[in-house]
Design an enzyme around this catalytic site. Structure first.
Site, PDB file in Angstrom:
ATOM      1  CG  HIS A  68      -2.063   0.951   1.135  1.00 40.27           C
ATOM      2  ND1 HIS A  68      -3.119   0.761   0.270  1.00 40.27           N
ATOM      3  CD2 HIS A  68      -2.311   2.109   1.787  1.00 40.27           C
ATOM      4  CE1 HIS A  68      -3.979   1.765   0.402  1.00 40.27           C
ATOM      5  NE2 HIS A  68      -3.507   2.603   1.312  1.00 40.27           N
ATOM      6  CB  SER A 113      -8.608   1.803  -3.444  1.00 46.42           C
ATOM      7  OG  SER A 113      -7.297   1.562  -2.983  1.00 46.42           O
ATOM      8  CG  HIS A 114     -10.378   3.940   2.508  1.00 45.94           C
ATOM      9  ND1 HIS A 114     -10.914   4.268   3.724  1.00 45.94           N
ATOM     10  CD2 HIS A 114      -9.042   4.117   2.639  1.00 45.94           C
ATOM     11  CE1 HIS A 114      -9.952   4.648   4.549  1.00 45.94           C
ATOM     12  NE2 HIS A 114      -8.803   4.565   3.911  1.00 45.94           N
ATOM     13  CG  ASP A 139      -3.357  13.109   3.921  1.00 48.74           C
ATOM     14  OD1 ASP A 139      -3.793  13.141   5.077  1.00 48.74           O
ATOM     15  OD2 ASP A 139      -3.600  12.185   3.124  1.00 48.74           O
ATOM     16  CB  SER A 153      -6.341  -1.358  -4.046  1.00 45.95           C
ATOM     17  OG  SER A 153      -6.989  -2.226  -3.136  1.00 45.95           O
TER      18      SER A 153
END
Length: 735
Positions: free
Chosen positions: A52, A97-98, A273, A539
């Protein structure tokens, strides 16, 4: 809890539970550090070396993507990509993507996916202007999927609506392979008024590292590792790895960051971030990109839980947090600035020249490692690949639909979940907040105007994973070209894209083949259109009990509309307008919605895509729109010509009368490179002079009827019944 010693970690192979392989652990301990890493250090490597964060299985493939054009101001490697749109303005966008978090905690998984992608945009100094999403679920015939869908949609709407950003488009589809592995891909688009954006770097010896935003808790620890792992019956309940979002803090953070970069650019040297892998990824990446080192003091980190360890603070993925690099002389001004927004802002460290990454906790040095060892020294794998057996076995299979009743088949197709109206979902989202939305969800692309100019930004996301499953290379090309057709049909020139590459386990040679070949397809289509890939994410390990999802690359594309008078929608405008089909139609039914309807499976190969023809058709449509000759435009995709005509008729409750040499079955063919457009009768000659690839089908009529004459049949379909089927299918299934 007493942390295990470095030797205990080695002896028990605890690192394997965190996703590090034995060879990776040996590389860290024997070659890089020349000692055993302690508990905190092992944790840092485990998240930073996860797929990731490191892309260790996909970097080789990603290098095939074109990422340069005359417009590119920032590309891959930054929080988001930036394209020049002229007049001192730039558009900033990215998708994330989550998937795993949304499978476990669908509301928070989806909400924090939206929050994270918004932060990627404003960390570049841009004002976010719009959101989109691409969602894939299992079939809607079971309660578990319905719950997932409801919660994911609520999470997306809850976060985006609270923060005050419009969700202007997206896609939702349903296939068996996503039942235990839903895909939740979020996209955000922003604007920069000038091109002096902020890089995510921490440079300059003695400059300060500032933590801004929400307090750090124990949520999301090992989120990056969790996102790089497969699900099984026993291994999919890791709720502690899912973050919890607060859109109200994010709104303050967004407004503060945009304002400080705009009004006090000299105060801020770098900003990033805290996303996947939280504090470690943001700070280590900022230092590594700048060729610097860092010293961090975790005793200064705002914490919302007691007795947090260094390991927990560094790996937490608590939301709504940013890292800034600032000059020491502006420390008071910066901290006071954020205090005004009621946000925590504290100095947690400083930049050094020694390229070491040092962390202190409770006056002890708990980490001392080369900063590049977290980011640049990750092993890069060259996985073996082999074409899936099904591709060879089904190469010569050609599905042909059987149509006993054209009207029954037509009405059945409009009720297919992948074709039916998605209003049941997108009505949850506020699509008009900020009052700049020109085209809302339900058209080919969302369109947002740029205040103070005649310009607008068109945006879409597309992924037909069934095509990629059958032929990864051609499927990858189609994903790009379908997105481009959506932009063009809205009046925009495609200028660049972001992606979410969703696949199974890359260590499986068949899965790696799907990834590699589909990226090659995407790259070839991008080169043809001069649309660079400027951001995105990968992902992998989307599997359940060793069963992978379809290879599912999502393409998020942005287009520029120079004059918003040219904005075009799919809806037929008035009776009497002529309906044209642009492009040729063949028997392309493999991977189609009618194949799923009639065979309950997909198989067979795809026709080679003619990229030159595709580009020619797009240029023809865009030219006609810019000359004011087209009153509506719609790309032809899932369900073919029959579905495209129906969708164009529904909004204004109009009908159409067409006569065609196509067979009844070809009305449902999914041949690529096609549009339907409408033209006023007075513009017929002018329009037809633009090219030879348009076919006059008929005209729009005021009566709510579909009057259709094909080569082998003739029917009249009640348009109101067709609209009811299309509009109500999803709502019925969700009940």
């Amino acid at each position: 809890m007493t942390e295990p010693t470095a030797k205990q970690i080695k002896d028990s192979k605890l690192y394997q539970q965190w996703g590090l392989s034995e060879s990776e652990y040996d590389l860290i301990s024997e070659k890089i550090l020349k000692r055993l890493p302690n508990y905190t250090e092992t944790g840092l490597y485990s998240v930073m070396w996860s797929e990731h964060c490191s892309y260790k299985n996909s970097k080789k493939v990603l290098r095939k993507m074109p990422n340069k054009s005359s417009r590119v101001l920032a590309g891959p490697g930054e929080d988001a990509g930036i394209l020049d749109i002229g007049d001192g303005q730039a558009v900033v966008f990215k998708a994330e993507s989550h998937n795993h978090p949304s499978a476990v905690e669908p509301y928070q998984g989806a909400a924090t996916g939206v929050g994270g992608i918004i932060r990627d945009i404003f960390s570049m100094g841009a004002q976010p202007i719009a959101l989109m999403n691409s969602l894939k679920f299992g079939p809607l015939d079971n309660g578990k999927t319905k719950h997932l869908v409801d919660e994911v949609v609520a999470g997306i709407g809850g976060y985006g609506n609270c923060i005050g950003l419009p969700t202007v488009g997206g896609e939702v589809s349903f296939e068996d392979c996503y039942e235990n592995n839903p895909l939740v891909n979020a996209m955000c688009v922003g604007l920069l008024n000038k091109t002096d954006f902020k890089h995510g770097t921490a440079s300059g010896n003695g400059n300060l590292i500032v933590y801004v935003g929400a307090k750090t808790g124990r949520d999301g620890i090992h989120g990056a590792t969790f996102a790089s792992d497969e699900f099984t019956d026993t291994k999919n309940k890791q709720r502690s790895a899912v973050q919890v979002g607060n859109p109200f803090i994010e709104k303050l953070l967004m407004d503060a960051c945009v304002e400080i970069i705009d009004q006090h650019p000299d105060w801020v040297l770098g900003i990033q971030d805290m996303g996947a892998a939280g504090l470690v990824s943001s700070t280590a990446e900022m230092a590594s990109k700048a060729g610097s080192g860092l010293v961090l003091n975790l005793d200064n980190v705002p914490q919302r839980e007691t007795e947090m360890s260094a390991y927990e603070m560094m790996l937490s993925e608590s939301q709504e947090r940013m890292v800034l690099c600032i000059k020491p002389e502006f420390e008071t001004e910066v901290l006071d600035f954020f205090k005004h927004f009621e946000l925590d802002a504290v100095v947690i460290g400083h930049v050094t020249e020694d390229k070491q990454y040092k962390i202190y906790h409770q006056n002890k040095l708990v980490t001392d490692i080369p900063v590049d060892s977290l980011t640049e020294m990750v092993p890069e794998y060259d996985r073996s690949e082999v074409a899936p057996a099904r591709i060879k076995a089904d190469k010569d299979y050609h599905f042909m639909p059987v149509i006993n009743s054209l009207s029954d088949t037509w009405l059945d197709m409009l009720q297919q979940p992948n074709i039916a109206s998605k209003k049941h979902f997108y009505q949850t989202y506020d699509s008009q907040v900020r009052a700049n939305t020109l085209v809302r969800p339900g058209s080919d692309a969302g369109v947002v105007r740029i205040r103070g100019t005649k310009k607008a930004i068109a945006m879409t996301n597309d992924s037909n994973s069934k095509y990629v499953y059958l032929n990864p290379f051609v499927g990858g090309q189609i994903a790009v070209m379908e997105a481009a057709r959506n932009i063009v049909a809205s009046g925009g020139l495609p200028i660049g894209l972001t992606d979410c590459l969703n696949y199974g386990n890359p260590e499986n040679p068949e899965v790696f083949f799907e990834l590699d070949k589909s990226v090659e397809g995407i790259a070839s289509a991008c080169e043809k259109l001069d649309t660079p890939v400027i951001s995105g994410n990968v992902s992998l390990y989307n599997e359940y009990n060793d069963e992978a999802i379809y290879p599912s690359p999502m393409v998020g594309m942005v287009g520029l509309i120079e004059n918003y008078d040219n904005v075009t929608t799919i809806a037929f405008k008035e009776a009497g307008d002529l309906i044209y089909l642009i492009g040729e139609t063949a028997d392309d039914f493999n991977g189609s919605e009618i194949q799923m309807l009639q065979e309950k499976q997909i198989k067979g190969d795809l026709r080679t895509l003619d990229l030159d023809q595709e580009k020619r058709h797009q240029e023809l449509v865009l030219k006609a729109i810019q000359q004011g000759l087209i009153t509506s435009a719609h790309d032809i995709s899932e369900g073919g010509l029959a579905v495209a005509l129906s969708e164009a008729s529904f909004e204004k409750e109009l009908g159409f009368e067409i006569k065609t040499d196509l067979t009844s079955t070809q009305l449902f063919s999914e041949t690529q490179s096609r549009f339907i457009v409408t033209v006023k009768t007075s513009d017929k000659d002018k329009f037809e002079s633009l090219g030879s690839e348009m076919h006059l089908l008929g005209q729009v009529i005021a009566e709510p009827e579909f009057k259709v004459t094909t080569k082998d049949d003739s029917v009249v379909i009640d348009a109101k019944k067709a609209a009811k089927n299309w509009k109500e299918a999803i709502t019925c299934l969700m009940k």
